[in-house]
Design an enzyme around this catalytic site. Sequence first.
Site, PDB file in Angstrom:
ATOM      1  N   GLU A  80      -5.217  -7.069  -1.698  1.00 43.17           N
ATOM      2  CA  GLU A  80      -6.185  -6.710  -2.606  1.00 43.17           C
ATOM      3  C   GLU A  80      -5.778  -7.690  -4.041  1.00 43.17           C
ATOM      4  OE1 GLU A  80      -6.364  -2.687  -3.642  1.00 43.17           O
ATOM      5  OE2 GLU A  80      -4.232  -2.385  -3.494  1.00 43.17           O
ATOM      6  N   ASP A 133     -10.560  -4.402  -5.460  1.00 39.18           N
ATOM      7  CA  ASP A 133      -9.695  -4.996  -6.163  1.00 39.18           C
ATOM      8  C   ASP A 133      -9.570  -6.537  -5.900  1.00 39.18           C
ATOM      9  OD1 ASP A 133      -8.283  -3.024  -8.096  1.00 39.18           O
ATOM     10  OD2 ASP A 133      -7.697  -2.022  -6.331  1.00 39.18           O
ATOM     11  N   CYS A 187     -11.423  -2.043   3.706  1.00 42.02           N
ATOM     12  CA  CYS A 187     -11.590  -0.575   3.312  1.00 42.02           C
ATOM     13  C   CYS A 187     -12.190  -0.536   1.711  1.00 42.02           C
ATOM     14  CB  CYS A 187     -10.277   0.173   3.185  1.00 42.02           C
ATOM     15  SG  CYS A 187      -9.023  -0.440   2.086  1.00 42.02           S
ATOM     16  N   HIS A 210     -24.095  17.274 -15.987  1.00 45.32           N
ATOM     17  CA  HIS A 210     -23.461  17.905 -14.864  1.00 45.32           C
ATOM     18  C   HIS A 210     -24.545  18.174 -13.945  1.00 45.32           C
ATOM     19  CE1 HIS A 210     -19.510  18.896 -16.846  1.00 45.32           C
ATOM     20  NE2 HIS A 210     -19.493  17.675 -16.268  1.00 45.32           N
TER      21      HIS A 210
HETATM   22  C1  PEP Z   1      -9.900  -1.498  -2.888  1.00 45.41           C
HETATM   23  O1  PEP Z   1      -9.453  -1.994  -3.945  1.00 45.41           O
HETATM   24  O2  PEP Z   1     -10.857  -2.133  -2.597  1.00 45.41           O
HETATM   25  C2  PEP Z   1      -9.423  -0.120  -2.524  1.00 45.41           C
HETATM   26  C3  PEP Z   1     -10.073   0.143  -1.247  1.00 45.41           C
HETATM   27  O3  PEP Z   1      -8.822   0.560  -3.223  1.00 45.41           O
HETATM   28  P1  PEP Z   1      -9.201   1.463  -4.472  1.00 45.41           P
HETATM   29  O4  PEP Z   1     -10.636   1.370  -4.729  1.00 45.41           O
HETATM   30  O5  PEP Z   1      -8.615   2.869  -3.904  1.00 45.41           O
HETATM   31  O6  PEP Z   1      -8.505   0.573  -5.567  1.00 45.41           O
HETATM   32 MG    MG Z   2      -7.436  -1.167  -4.604  1.00 41.57          MG
END
Ligand code: PEP
Ligand code: MG
Length: 851
Positions: A709, A733, A780, A471
Amino acid sequence: MGNSNSANEFIILLAPLSGPLVPITKVPDPTFAEKMVGDGISIDPVTETLLSPCKGKVTLLHKSHHALTITTPEGIEVLIHIGLDTVNLKGKGFTPKVKEGDTVNTGDTLIVFDADFLTKNAASLLTQIVISNGEKIAEYLPSSGMAEAGKTEILKLKLIKANYVPEQKEESSSLESQDIRILNPQGLHARPTAVLTNSAKRFASDIKMLKDGREANAKSVVAIMGLDVKYQDRIRLRANGTDAAQAIESLQSLIRSGLGESLHGAPPEPKPPLQQKPDIEKSSDPNILKGVSASPGIVAGKIYRLKQDDIEIKEESEGRTKEREKFLSALNKSKIELSELQNRLRNSADVGKAAIFAAHQELLEDPDLLAATEEDMSAGKSAAFSWHQAYNAQADILRNLNNELLAGRANDILDVGRRVLVHLTGENAAKKEIPPGSILVAEDLSPSDTASLDRGRVLGFCTTGGGATSHASILARSAGIPAIAAIEERALEIKQETMAILDGDRGELRLNPTQDEIDRLNELQNKIALERKKNLEEASAPAVTADGHRVKVVANISGLAEAEESVRLGGEGVGLLRSEFLFLQRSEAPSGEEQAAVYTAIAQALGKDRDLVVRTLDVGGDKPLAYMPLPSEVNPFLGVRGIRLNMVAPELLQSQIGAILSASPYSKLHIMFPMVSTIEEIRLARKMVEQQKKELAINNEVSVGIMVEVPSAAVLAEAFAAEVDFFSIGTNDLTQYTLAIDRGHPRLAKMADGLHPAVLSLIAKTAEGAHKHGKWVGVCGGLASEKAAIPILIGLGVDELSVSVAALPQVKAEIRSLNLEDCRNLAQNALKMMSAADVRKMAAAFLENNG
Ligand code: PEP
Ligand code: MG
């Protein structure tokens, strides 16, 4: 009135103040709303004199006079906390009328406060009345409506077994479960154990967990951890009491569902025996000491050897009652400190780290630890001695198990144990003044020590104990303090004030560096610091490439604190609010109003000109929700995940959409659905949004989009684009599903590279499809924050990058240094490559040429 009824079955609390009653779950502070301090009720006061809600003894008066505890004759601890964040007022505005140890009657004056002053200087006047030793309560029966101080009954508490004899005797039975196989990849470590004990505490029965002829109290985290239950072990449950059957049934299905954890992670790698330190090569150079990298960064400073002073503990008791009172008071002070520490971490956007101290708080309610202390106190020992014995014995048990994870928790027990001990002995924990510019060297740092390090004085630290996952290391990383763990023992003998360079990336401490080395390091650091400063100064300006192409830069967030921070760091909005993180630790689903309050607060923090993309629950895969146990699946990443939640719990999705929509007046609202793989799914989702808008009479414009994704969505991007308002590519993903590599796989992680040409080609296809229909496309996933990926993504036609909050200024600066035409060329060449490594090589050369 007040206190227990004749059968001693109930305790009744009267209003300490006049004003409307508020359910505890509605208090805008998670410490109370999530019942971390205890269950109870809140009151929005219109009076300024706090009266005692019951008869009892003042066992704690906080030094800031904003909180106190009354312990009733039945031993129930009633904690009253005036206002929110009032500890910061340091006593100003409060006049206590009692002191610790006083006996009070219902209606006696406890504290007088200045409501005007509090209104101006504190977050809220809401006053909480909660029970801090909830294990003695069978049921809470709160009232509602207006309360009159000293008259209205606000909370009725039904006591558990030992405290009262039920009028009708129910049949008590003893039952034992079948064998239950543990499939949690890391066995029963602290988190799943806490889920189990919390559920066990809801039953009156005595419940034991049995393993290999040994048994442990199923309501005690430390006792269960002491059983060292590993992946594939078989355990049984035995319950004794009136609700034994329900307890067995409910707990065994909870264990089988994974206790809030995914049961499909990779099983643990075999670990070397614990007593051995990790295999770290020793340095033959007396000036170089090696350890493991605990937190990156490189600093030069002077060694400061930190020693933990021994606390003197008296064994003899000053009488059982007095010792017990001292113990209760020390426990309560520690609980309040820990909840304040959690609040501080939450407000600094460190939500995850707050959980470390939430677990400490739970240890303070551990029945086995408390029982062991009680036993020694009853045998005539002092509270300090008894507590010290109890927590050290438990820590020893965990330390001696051949289990690194549980041994790490031994340090947590010692840490929280010491916190209470300091209060018990009155030993001043005043920290020794650490000189500015220090590199700390210690055997170990507790999480509490690490969380309270003064950044103005401590440049970095190294410990002979711990490891990269302890931790202290996690906290160091989140605070950005360079650190080394498991460093060679001779570090403890380094002379105070020796000049040293600590290299957190390499896990290396270099003593007596030459002036030249220090100068070079300082130069490098100055350059980085200047760059950071410049980027920060320019953070609010848009990100436009040298040849005039604008790219939107927004943030990925998981809560309000990060939303606020993103605005400060120049975020043009939020490109991904991971809504599943808002209520991850909850054992019950949050109500629609509760969710709406959070989304609205985030939208308000961003304001009307910024985008807010809220992703609906992405439960499943590696993100199990404790309040939504899903049936176990062989391949959860390919199972009921993301929008497929609609197949098992449509009402949950519906209520979430309704709650998100209520934020529509406050920012440019977008609703995004994760894990979409078919056109039907997006059509259904759109319909749900339309329905909710109609039902709630919402006319504001709300965009609807999807995460791209899953490869099918990327391949058919053009068709999907006709149905949505925007795309956001989840490269984390998309990479896992394109390359068929589990994103959390410990061995394959390096191969799961989003710069693989196959992934890039799907990104290109998505951008093309979106633009054909005039829709925008963002990224993202983690790739958007990566320096090497930014020019390629822009070159492939991505319009928006949604990045981690801390990366906002750098990503903007990076974009400004680019040229769209060059990026397009780079991207086209990347698509022709054969491997991610080739793409990386090419991107590195590009960046180098770019200056
Ligand atoms: C992704 O899959 O790139 C994403 C932004 O979602 P998460 O990482 O929350 O699955
Ligand atoms: Mg994702």
